[in-house]
Design a protein around this motif. Structure first.
Motif, PDB file in Angstrom:
ATOM      1  N   THR A  59       0.855  -1.193   0.000  1.00 10.74           N
ATOM      2  CA  THR A  59       0.000   0.000   0.000  1.00 10.74           C
ATOM      3  C   THR A  59       0.884   1.233   0.000  1.00 10.74           C
ATOM      4  O   THR A  59       2.085   1.159   0.283  1.00 10.74           O
ATOM      5  CB  THR A  59      -0.914   0.072   1.246  1.00 10.74           C
ATOM      6  N   PHE A  60       0.274   2.371  -0.310  1.00 14.22           N
ATOM      7  CA  PHE A  60       0.973   3.641  -0.161  1.00 14.22           C
ATOM      8  C   PHE A  60      -0.032   4.716   0.206  1.00 14.22           C
ATOM      9  O   PHE A  60      -1.226   4.598  -0.067  1.00 14.22           O
ATOM     10  CB  PHE A  60       1.750   4.020  -1.432  1.00 14.22           C
ATOM     11  N   GLN A  61       0.499   5.766   0.863  1.00 16.99           N
ATOM     12  CA  GLN A  61      -0.334   6.886   1.284  1.00 16.99           C
ATOM     13  C   GLN A  61       0.432   8.167   0.973  1.00 16.99           C
ATOM     14  O   GLN A  61       1.550   8.372   1.466  1.00 16.99           O
ATOM     15  CB  GLN A  61      -0.640   6.789   2.777  1.00 16.99           C
ATOM     16  N   ALA A  62      -0.168   9.013   0.144  1.00 19.19           N
ATOM     17  CA  ALA A  62       0.498  10.241  -0.287  1.00 19.19           C
ATOM     18  C   ALA A  62       0.063  11.423   0.566  1.00 19.19           C
ATOM     19  O   ALA A  62      -1.113  11.552   0.920  1.00 19.19           O
ATOM     20  CB  ALA A  62       0.169  10.520  -1.752  1.00 19.19           C
ATOM     21  N   THR A  63       1.045  12.271   0.903  1.00 17.69           N
ATOM     22  CA  THR A  63       0.773  13.561   1.537  1.00 17.69           C
ATOM     23  C   THR A  63       1.362  14.639   0.629  1.00 17.69           C
ATOM     24  O   THR A  63       1.846  14.347  -0.462  1.00 17.69           O
ATOM     25  CB  THR A  63       1.401  13.631   2.946  1.00 17.69           C
ATOM     26  N   ASP A  64       1.367  15.881   1.093  1.00 19.05           N
ATOM     27  CA  ASP A  64       1.840  16.983   0.238  1.00 19.05           C
ATOM     28  C   ASP A  64       3.314  16.880  -0.121  1.00 19.05           C
ATOM     29  O   ASP A  64       3.713  17.251  -1.223  1.00 19.05           O
ATOM     30  CB  ASP A  64       1.574  18.330   0.918  1.00 19.05           C
ATOM     31  N   HIS A  65       4.159  16.382   0.795  1.00 19.77           N
ATOM     32  CA  HIS A  65       5.602  16.355   0.535  1.00 19.77           C
ATOM     33  C   HIS A  65       6.250  14.997   0.776  1.00 19.77           C
ATOM     34  O   HIS A  65       7.474  14.916   0.917  1.00 19.77           O
ATOM     35  CB  HIS A  65       6.300  17.433   1.368  1.00 19.77           C
ATOM     36  N   SER A  66       5.461  13.934   0.834  1.00 22.11           N
ATOM     37  CA  SER A  66       6.032  12.597   0.995  1.00 22.11           C
ATOM     38  C   SER A  66       4.995  11.541   0.628  1.00 22.11           C
ATOM     39  O   SER A  66       3.810  11.826   0.517  1.00 22.11           O
ATOM     40  CB  SER A  66       6.517  12.374   2.428  1.00 22.11           C
ATOM     41  N   THR A 117       9.014  13.859  -1.415  1.00 27.58           N
ATOM     42  CA  THR A 117       8.670  14.333  -2.753  1.00 27.58           C
ATOM     43  C   THR A 117       8.746  15.854  -2.814  1.00 27.58           C
ATOM     44  O   THR A 117       8.679  16.534  -1.797  1.00 27.58           O
ATOM     45  CB  THR A 117       7.247  13.888  -3.148  1.00 27.58           C
ATOM     46  N   THR A 118       8.873  16.379  -4.034  1.00 27.89           N
ATOM     47  CA  THR A 118       8.925  17.831  -4.242  1.00 27.89           C
ATOM     48  C   THR A 118       7.534  18.426  -4.391  1.00 27.89           C
ATOM     49  O   THR A 118       7.370  19.637  -4.280  1.00 27.89           O
ATOM     50  CB  THR A 118       9.749  18.159  -5.498  1.00 27.89           C
ATOM     51  N   ALA A 119       6.539  17.605  -4.648  1.00 26.26           N
ATOM     52  CA  ALA A 119       5.137  18.017  -4.748  1.00 26.26           C
ATOM     53  C   ALA A 119       4.298  16.811  -4.348  1.00 26.26           C
ATOM     54  O   ALA A 119       4.825  15.739  -4.066  1.00 26.26           O
ATOM     55  CB  ALA A 119       4.814  18.469  -6.168  1.00 26.26           C
ATOM     56  N   LYS A 120       2.969  16.972  -4.350  1.00 25.97           N
ATOM     57  CA  LYS A 120       2.111  15.844  -3.957  1.00 25.97           C
ATOM     58  C   LYS A 120       2.206  14.732  -4.999  1.00 25.97           C
ATOM     59  O   LYS A 120       1.965  14.954  -6.177  1.00 25.97           O
ATOM     60  CB  LYS A 120       0.669  16.300  -3.804  1.00 25.97           C
ATOM     61  N   GLY A 121       2.577  13.559  -4.523  1.00 24.51           N
ATOM     62  CA  GLY A 121       2.668  12.409  -5.403  1.00 24.51           C
ATOM     63  C   GLY A 121       1.349  11.654  -5.442  1.00 24.51           C
ATOM     64  O   GLY A 121       0.630  11.594  -4.450  1.00 24.51           O
ATOM     65  N   SER A 122       1.044  11.073  -6.589  1.00 29.69           N
ATOM     66  CA  SER A 122      -0.193  10.304  -6.700  1.00 29.69           C
ATOM     67  C   SER A 122       0.072   8.810  -6.881  1.00 29.69           C
ATOM     68  O   SER A 122      -0.851   8.020  -6.904  1.00 29.69           O
ATOM     69  CB  SER A 122      -1.037  10.818  -7.866  1.00 29.69           C
ATOM     70  N   THR A 123       1.352   8.430  -7.012  1.00 32.32           N
ATOM     71  CA  THR A 123       1.705   7.020  -7.193  1.00 32.32           C
ATOM     72  C   THR A 123       2.901   6.661  -6.325  1.00 32.32           C
ATOM     73  O   THR A 123       3.644   7.541  -5.873  1.00 32.32           O
ATOM     74  CB  THR A 123       2.096   6.710  -8.643  1.00 32.32           C
TER      75      THR A 123
END
Length: 132
Positions: A59-66, A117-123
């Motif tokens: 699984t993964f969970q994206a936030t604004d910077h990670s 991440t440098t921006a919100k990641g979706s994957t």
């Protein structure tokens, strides 16, 4: 007046040169086909059987910077290695990439890692795992 036939009698003088060439091409095709099958089999065996470390994203969970990624890693005993993860934005631009090392005696590692991440990641995509 009857016209004389210029064809040779059937079966009297053996095969024609065209038939011999066809037979040679069939043999050559069979040999090359067998070699191709053997080569594909070798690479498939090497890829599957010689793989010392493999993983999958659970699984993964994206936030604004990670992006928090739950990884399940399987490896041979005593093999240290690393897995490369990347994240992309909704537009498809890569916003993060990192290598995560796995050491220790366990052959199965269940771990949650954080990919900055440098921006919100979706994957969260697993690019591959390598021993070493």
């Amino acid at each position: 007046m009857a016209t004389a036939s210029t064809r040779l009698p059937e079966g009297r003088y053996g095969r024609s040169s065209d038939e011999r060439a066809d037979h040679r091409l069939k043999i050559l095709g069979a040999v090359l086909g067998a070699a191709l099958i053997a080569l594909v089999g070798f690479f498939a065996y090497h890829y599957v059987a010689k793989s010392e470390i493999s993983a999958q994203v659970i699984t993964f969970q994206a936030t604004d910077h990670s992006v928090r990624v739950h990884l399940e890693v399987h490896r041979d005993a005593g093999v240290a290695g690393y897995c490369t993860l990347r994240s992309q934005s909704a537009e498809g631009a890569e916003v993060g990439r990192a290598d995560f090392r796995f050491t220790g005696p366990d052959t199965r590692v269940d771990k949650v890692v954080t990919l900055r991440t440098t921006a919100k990641g979706s994957t969260a995509e697993l690019l591959g795992c390598h021993a070493g």
